[in-house]
Design a protein around this motif. Structure first.
Motif, PDB file in Angstrom:
ATOM      1  N   VAL A   1       0.821  -1.219   0.000  1.00  7.66           N
ATOM      2  CA  VAL A   1       0.000   0.000   0.000  1.00  7.66           C
ATOM      3  C   VAL A   1       0.852   1.265   0.000  1.00  7.66           C
ATOM      4  CG1 VAL A   1      -2.001  -1.079   1.107  1.00  7.66           C
ATOM      5  CG2 VAL A   1      -0.265   0.000   2.525  1.00  7.66           C
ATOM      6  N   ALA A   2       2.176   1.099   0.089  1.00 14.35           N
ATOM      7  CA  ALA A   2       3.058   2.266   0.162  1.00 14.35           C
ATOM      8  C   ALA A   2       4.474   1.895  -0.280  1.00 14.35           C
ATOM      9  CB  ALA A   2       3.100   2.795   1.594  1.00 14.35           C
ATOM     10  N   THR A   3       5.249   2.927  -0.585  1.00 12.83           N
ATOM     11  CA  THR A   3       6.661   2.763  -0.912  1.00 12.83           C
ATOM     12  C   THR A   3       7.482   3.194   0.297  1.00 12.83           C
ATOM     13  OG1 THR A   3       6.188   3.309  -3.214  1.00 12.83           O
ATOM     14  CG2 THR A   3       8.487   3.425  -2.523  1.00 12.83           C
ATOM     15  N   VAL A   4       8.412   2.359   0.705  1.00 15.67           N
ATOM     16  CA  VAL A   4       9.262   2.674   1.857  1.00 15.67           C
ATOM     17  C   VAL A   4      10.678   2.927   1.348  1.00 15.67           C
ATOM     18  CG1 VAL A   4      10.135   1.861   4.083  1.00 15.67           C
ATOM     19  CG2 VAL A   4       7.856   1.173   3.322  1.00 15.67           C
TER      20      VAL A   4
ATOM     21  N   GLN B   1       0.628  12.876   1.933  1.00 21.38           N
ATOM     22  CA  GLN B   1       0.549  11.436   1.684  1.00 21.38           C
ATOM     23  C   GLN B   1       1.808  10.709   2.129  1.00 21.38           C
ATOM     24  OE1 GLN B   1      -1.750  11.624  -2.415  1.00 21.38           O
ATOM     25  NE2 GLN B   1      -1.084   9.551  -1.997  1.00 21.38           N
ATOM     26  N   ASN B   2       2.731  11.440   2.706  1.00 24.50           N
ATOM     27  CA  ASN B   2       3.995  10.854   3.142  1.00 24.50           C
ATOM     28  C   ASN B   2       4.063  10.793   4.658  1.00 24.50           C
ATOM     29  OD1 ASN B   2       5.061  10.676   0.473  1.00 24.50           O
ATOM     30  ND2 ASN B   2       5.432  12.879   0.542  1.00 24.50           N
ATOM     31  N   LEU B   3       4.794   9.785   5.126  1.00 26.75           N
ATOM     32  CA  LEU B   3       5.084   9.683   6.555  1.00 26.75           C
ATOM     33  C   LEU B   3       6.607   9.689   6.684  1.00 26.75           C
ATOM     34  CD1 LEU B   3       2.699   6.725   7.504  1.00 26.75           C
ATOM     35  CD2 LEU B   3       2.340   9.130   7.989  1.00 26.75           C
ATOM     36  N   ARG B   4       7.107  10.555   7.553  1.00 26.74           N
ATOM     37  CA  ARG B   4       8.538  10.558   7.857  1.00 26.74           C
ATOM     38  C   ARG B   4       8.691   9.893   9.209  1.00 26.74           C
ATOM     39  NH1 ARG B   4      10.170  15.769   8.666  1.00 26.74           N
ATOM     40  NH2 ARG B   4       8.027  16.446   8.664  1.00 26.74           N
ATOM     41  N   ILE B   5       9.608   8.952   9.289  1.00 21.78           N
ATOM     42  CA  ILE B   5       9.781   8.206  10.533  1.00 21.78           C
ATOM     43  C   ILE B   5      11.226   8.350  11.000  1.00 21.78           C
ATOM     44  CG2 ILE B   5       9.513   5.981  11.674  1.00 21.78           C
ATOM     45  CD1 ILE B   5       7.734   5.165   9.256  1.00 21.78           C
TER      46      ILE B   5
ATOM     47  N   ASN C   1      -5.591   6.075   3.036  1.00 25.57           N
ATOM     48  CA  ASN C   1      -4.970   5.059   3.890  1.00 25.57           C
ATOM     49  C   ASN C   1      -3.866   5.608   4.797  1.00 25.57           C
ATOM     50  OD1 ASN C   1      -6.573   3.030   2.803  1.00 25.57           O
ATOM     51  ND2 ASN C   1      -5.117   2.605   1.164  1.00 25.57           N
ATOM     52  N   VAL C   2      -3.559   6.889   4.695  1.00 29.46           N
ATOM     53  CA  VAL C   2      -2.455   7.470   5.464  1.00 29.46           C
ATOM     54  C   VAL C   2      -2.650   7.239   6.967  1.00 29.46           C
ATOM     55  CG1 VAL C   2      -1.251   9.610   6.082  1.00 29.46           C
ATOM     56  CG2 VAL C   2      -1.861   9.164   3.698  1.00 29.46           C
TER      57      VAL C   2
ATOM     58  N   ALA D   1      11.160   6.974   5.035  1.00 25.63           N
ATOM     59  CA  ALA D   1      10.080   7.716   4.388  1.00 25.63           C
ATOM     60  C   ALA D   1       9.097   6.708   3.817  1.00 25.63           C
ATOM     61  CB  ALA D   1      10.639   8.601   3.287  1.00 25.63           C
ATOM     62  N   VAL D   2       7.814   6.914   4.113  1.00 31.74           N
ATOM     63  CA  VAL D   2       6.767   6.031   3.612  1.00 31.74           C
ATOM     64  C   VAL D   2       5.821   6.879   2.766  1.00 31.74           C
ATOM     65  CG1 VAL D   2       4.899   4.457   4.237  1.00 31.74           C
ATOM     66  CG2 VAL D   2       6.946   4.579   5.670  1.00 31.74           C
ATOM     67  N   GLN D   3       5.730   6.555   1.490  1.00 31.42           N
ATOM     68  CA  GLN D   3       4.812   7.266   0.600  1.00 31.42           C
ATOM     69  C   GLN D   3       3.606   6.369   0.380  1.00 31.42           C
ATOM     70  OE1 GLN D   3       6.347   8.257  -3.253  1.00 31.42           O
ATOM     71  NE2 GLN D   3       4.537   9.452  -3.798  1.00 31.42           N
ATOM     72  N   VAL D   4       2.476   6.756   0.970  1.00 30.16           N
ATOM     73  CA  VAL D   4       1.248   5.979   0.871  1.00 30.16           C
ATOM     74  C   VAL D   4       0.594   6.302  -0.476  1.00 30.16           C
ATOM     75  CG1 VAL D   4      -0.951   5.443   1.986  1.00 30.16           C
ATOM     76  CG2 VAL D   4       1.005   6.129   3.376  1.00 30.16           C
TER      77      VAL D   4
END
Length: 185
Positions: free
Chosen positions: A54-57, A96-100, A74-75, A66-69
């Motif tokens: 469901v996303a690119t890591v 739409q991105n998550l930074r971890i 679905n974020v 970085a996770v691009q949903v």
């Protein structure tokens, strides 16, 4: 024809070790790695799916994931799945991105992760021993049916035990290497 199949036992035991290695990849060691999120499943579209479906890591640097949903709806679900995965990660939502950010591991957290690695190893060893038991039971059944002799059964049982010992040693080696990596030794 005897029901005993050495190749099947080898395949099943190797599968247990591969599952262990996959589980161990998900344990973090203080460096950003895309495999860190491999064990996370997300509930989307009424089904549980691996995060990478469901996303690119990606890893922009050694301290950040970085996770691009792909689907904006679905974020929130992805964020929640990462937080509840018990990896000690707190994503920052950015559209739409998550930074971890990958925080430094405390000594207690390192010990906790090493203990978890041991738990994974024990699960794999139990699976290997179950395969061993199936093989031994099959040999006894084959002997009762008269398809193999008692000597042949004993020889094959020794072969199964040797295979089991080698597989358990592989699991121990993988776990030991991961524990050293986690504890920084």
């Amino acid at each position: 024809m005897p029901a005993y199949n050495k190749a099947d036992l080898e395949r099943r035991m190797a599968g247990a070790v591969e599952a262990l290695k996959h589980d161990l990849q998900g344990l973090r060691t203080g460096r950003a790695s895309t495999s860190l999120l491999d064990t996370i499943t997300v509930e989307v579209y009424g089904a549980h799916m691996p995060l990478n479906q469901v996303a690119t890591v990606t890893t922009p640097d050694s301290r950040m994931l970085a996770v691009q949903v792909w689907d904006k709806s679905n974020v929130g679900v992805v964020d929640k799945a990462i937080r509840s995965a018990d990896l000690g990660l707190n994503p920052i939502t950015d559209g739409q991105n998550l930074r971890i950010p990958i925080p430094d591991l405390t000594e207690d957290r390192r010990k906790e992760l090493a203990k978890l690695a041991g738990t994974f190893a024990e699960k794999a060893k139990i699976a290997v021993r179950n395969v061993r038991r199936d093989g031994m039971d099959t040999l006894k059944t084959d002997e009762k049916k008269g398809e193999i002799s008692e000597d042949e059964r004993k020889r094959l049982e020794a072969e199964v035990q040797k295979l089991t010992d080698a597989t358990v040693a592989d699991a121990d080696a993988a776990t030991s290497a991961k524990e050293k990596e986690i504890l920084g030794k």
